[in-house]
Design a protein around this motif. Sequence first.
Motif, short mmCIF file in Angstrom:
data_model
loop_
_atom_site.label_atom_id
_atom_site.label_comp_id
_atom_site.label_asym_id
_atom_site.label_seq_id
_atom_site.Cartn_x
_atom_site.Cartn_y
_atom_site.Cartn_z
N ILE A 305 0.93 -1.05 0.16
CA ILE A 305 0.10 0.15 0.07
C ILE A 305 0.78 1.22 -0.02
O ILE A 305 1.90 1.31 0.74
CB ILE A 305 -0.86 0.17 1.49
CG1 ILE A 305 -1.45 -1.29 1.57
CG2 ILE A 305 -1.72 1.17 1.11
CD1 ILE A 305 -2.08 -1.46 2.79
N ASP A 306 0.51 2.18 -0.76
CA ASP A 306 1.06 3.46 -0.76
C ASP A 306 0.25 4.78 -1.06
O ASP A 306 -0.46 4.41 -1.66
CB ASP A 306 2.55 3.49 -1.77
CG ASP A 306 3.58 4.56 -1.31
OD1 ASP A 306 4.16 4.44 -0.22
OD2 ASP A 306 3.57 5.65 -2.23
N MET A 307 0.67 5.81 -0.65
CA MET A 307 -0.14 7.02 -0.51
C MET A 307 0.67 8.16 -1.48
O MET A 307 1.94 8.07 -1.33
CB MET A 307 -0.55 7.53 0.61
CG MET A 307 -1.34 8.69 0.66
SD MET A 307 -1.92 9.40 2.27
CE MET A 307 -3.05 8.07 2.49
N ARG A 311 -1.12 13.10 -0.53
CA ARG A 311 -1.82 12.54 0.38
C ARG A 311 -3.42 12.33 -0.64
O ARG A 311 -4.63 12.14 0.21
CB ARG A 311 -2.30 13.19 1.80
CG ARG A 311 -1.04 13.36 2.75
CD ARG A 311 -1.29 13.73 3.82
NE ARG A 311 -2.13 12.61 4.75
CZ ARG A 311 -1.54 11.56 5.21
NH1 ARG A 311 -0.36 11.50 5.50
NH2 ARG A 311 -2.39 10.84 6.08
N THR A 314 -4.80 6.83 -2.78
CA THR A 314 -3.89 5.42 -2.21
C THR A 314 -4.08 4.54 -3.12
O THR A 314 -5.28 4.31 -3.69
CB THR A 314 -4.66 5.06 -1.09
OG1 THR A 314 -4.73 6.37 0.05
CG2 THR A 314 -4.00 3.78 -0.15
N VAL A 338 -8.01 6.60 2.94
CA VAL A 338 -7.55 5.10 3.63
C VAL A 338 -8.30 4.46 4.21
O VAL A 338 -8.06 3.38 4.75
CB VAL A 338 -6.27 5.35 4.52
CG1 VAL A 338 -5.04 6.03 3.67
CG2 VAL A 338 -6.39 6.34 5.56
N VAL A 341 -8.99 0.73 3.06
CA VAL A 341 -8.12 0.11 2.76
C VAL A 341 -8.06 -1.32 3.27
O VAL A 341 -8.19 -2.45 2.80
CB VAL A 341 -6.85 0.46 2.95
CG1 VAL A 341 -5.66 -0.41 3.01
CG2 VAL A 341 -6.34 1.80 2.00
N GLY A 359 4.05 -1.77 3.48
CA GLY A 359 4.10 -0.39 3.23
C GLY A 359 5.10 0.38 4.02
O GLY A 359 5.63 -0.16 5.21
N ILE A 366 1.72 7.12 4.12
CA ILE A 366 0.85 5.87 4.40
C ILE A 366 1.19 5.31 5.55
O ILE A 366 0.58 4.39 6.18
CB ILE A 366 1.09 4.70 3.23
CG1 ILE A 366 0.06 3.76 3.29
CG2 ILE A 366 2.59 4.15 3.41
CD1 ILE A 366 -1.36 4.43 2.98
N THR A 369 -1.20 4.30 8.50
CA THR A 369 -2.24 3.37 8.14
C THR A 369 -1.50 2.09 8.33
O THR A 369 -2.17 1.12 8.95
CB THR A 369 -2.63 3.52 6.76
OG1 THR A 369 -3.31 5.01 6.65
CG2 THR A 369 -3.38 2.61 6.47
#
Length: 493
Positions: A305-307, A311, A314, A338, A341, A359, A366, A369
């Motif tokens: 997962i990445d953002m 921001r 995602t 997020v 997710v 992540g 991220i 999260t």
Amino acid sequence: MVILAARQQGKSLLSQVLALWSMYVYPHLVDLGNRMTVLGTAQDLDTAEQVWEGALDLIEEIPDLAELADKPIKVNGRKAIRLLSGEQYKVKAANRKAGRGLSGDLIILDELREHQSWDAWGAVTKTTIARPLAQVWAFSNAGDVTSVVLRHLRKMAHKAIGDPDGICANDELATGPTEVDVDEYLASEDDLELADFEQDENTLGLFEWSAPPGCDVWDRSGWAQANPSLGYGLVTERTLSAACRTDPEWVFRTEVLCQWSDGTLEGPFPPGAWEKGINETVEDENGNVTVAPGNAIVGPVRACIDMSGDRSMTYIAFAGHREDGLPQVEIVAKRRGVDWVAAWLMDDRRRDRIDEVTGQRNGAPISDTIKALADDPDFTIPVVDWAAGDLMAAHGITADSIRDELVRHNPQPVLDIAAATAVLKQLQDGFVINRVKSPADAAPLVAFEGALWLLLRHQLAPKPPPPPPLALTDENSLTVDDYLTEDLGTIGF
């Protein structure tokens, strides 16, 4: 309708005349069943308002037009021209909120080359669904590798007329919107399907003024082909000659010759390496483009997962193995925020397939999260730490795998653009992706690298050391003399 020409060729004036004709003349020629609404957009609101203000100036300069117009609204962000008969011209910034709650009969998209995702296209063009005689007009000069919407529409048009510039066979990045690109819309609107975001080639028109591919920058016939206003007003051979002498080559080719460049941004990988890993696509009898058989992940996957650096978005990437054993990575989800997710990953349709998730643990948008998922007792997917030297290792593994053609990926604009434009940042003796300084959203590539690292780290882990030798004792064991022999052939090495 897509209009392509060099800079300063009167595209804005054409859009202004088109808007006024649609308000003053068109309603008298056809029965729209409603009052004409013109919606003007550009990547930033200031540009859209400048075109709008030019149309207002034309109205105020012509008494016959002015007497049919109501008092304009000039409040920033809400500017509108209204006629006494009810027709109107509004402006919006080209983003995912553009046109929400509106229906448009004429949509004007200025600087389509700046659309680096399908968000604005999806939001604005959907305002025409309930208007049977609606049109969308897009104006631009040539784009680059990040111009996903314009590149795709241009490729569709060139393909329909026999590919005169030879752009269709070799343009791996010119793909239409995928489910990942419009995932947010499909999740929030039950009546929308992917087909609603695709352009019908039978209703697409492309009018392009550009110099022939490969022509010399001093080819004056090429200047004329890209500049229909040459010799009229301020556009002269003298001004173009001055630009040719002072501009970098690809600035001149893009701005003056209306030619496309894929080489202005270096990207993090060797030229052409990323494209070699793109899976082959096939076209069925209905014209739908899909990934060729065998180019799919089978079995379990690892997820990352990445953002985005700002921001705003995602992404989730899956990495797994294909039938032929090669690793493959895909962006499988893209949405804002997020909050979605955890539920998305734990959904029964995919939970049992996901072995691990990762992540960036610290210092990334991220990170909070990732920590929350690791601490959540209801989130049962193992969360693997990704930090410090592992970040550099992930980029190194990715770069080596792409260079040596050891990883595959489907053609996905959101990922292909990130791979073509991402900027690197050096940390100690390695490199990582710099989300903030990358010209396009680099988060999809970060998710790609994290998922691939998670998949391959087990394969790359060092083998465990051999068990220690048995100790030699005086009782119930061999002695040194037992190993001595005159026959060297019996000694094991």
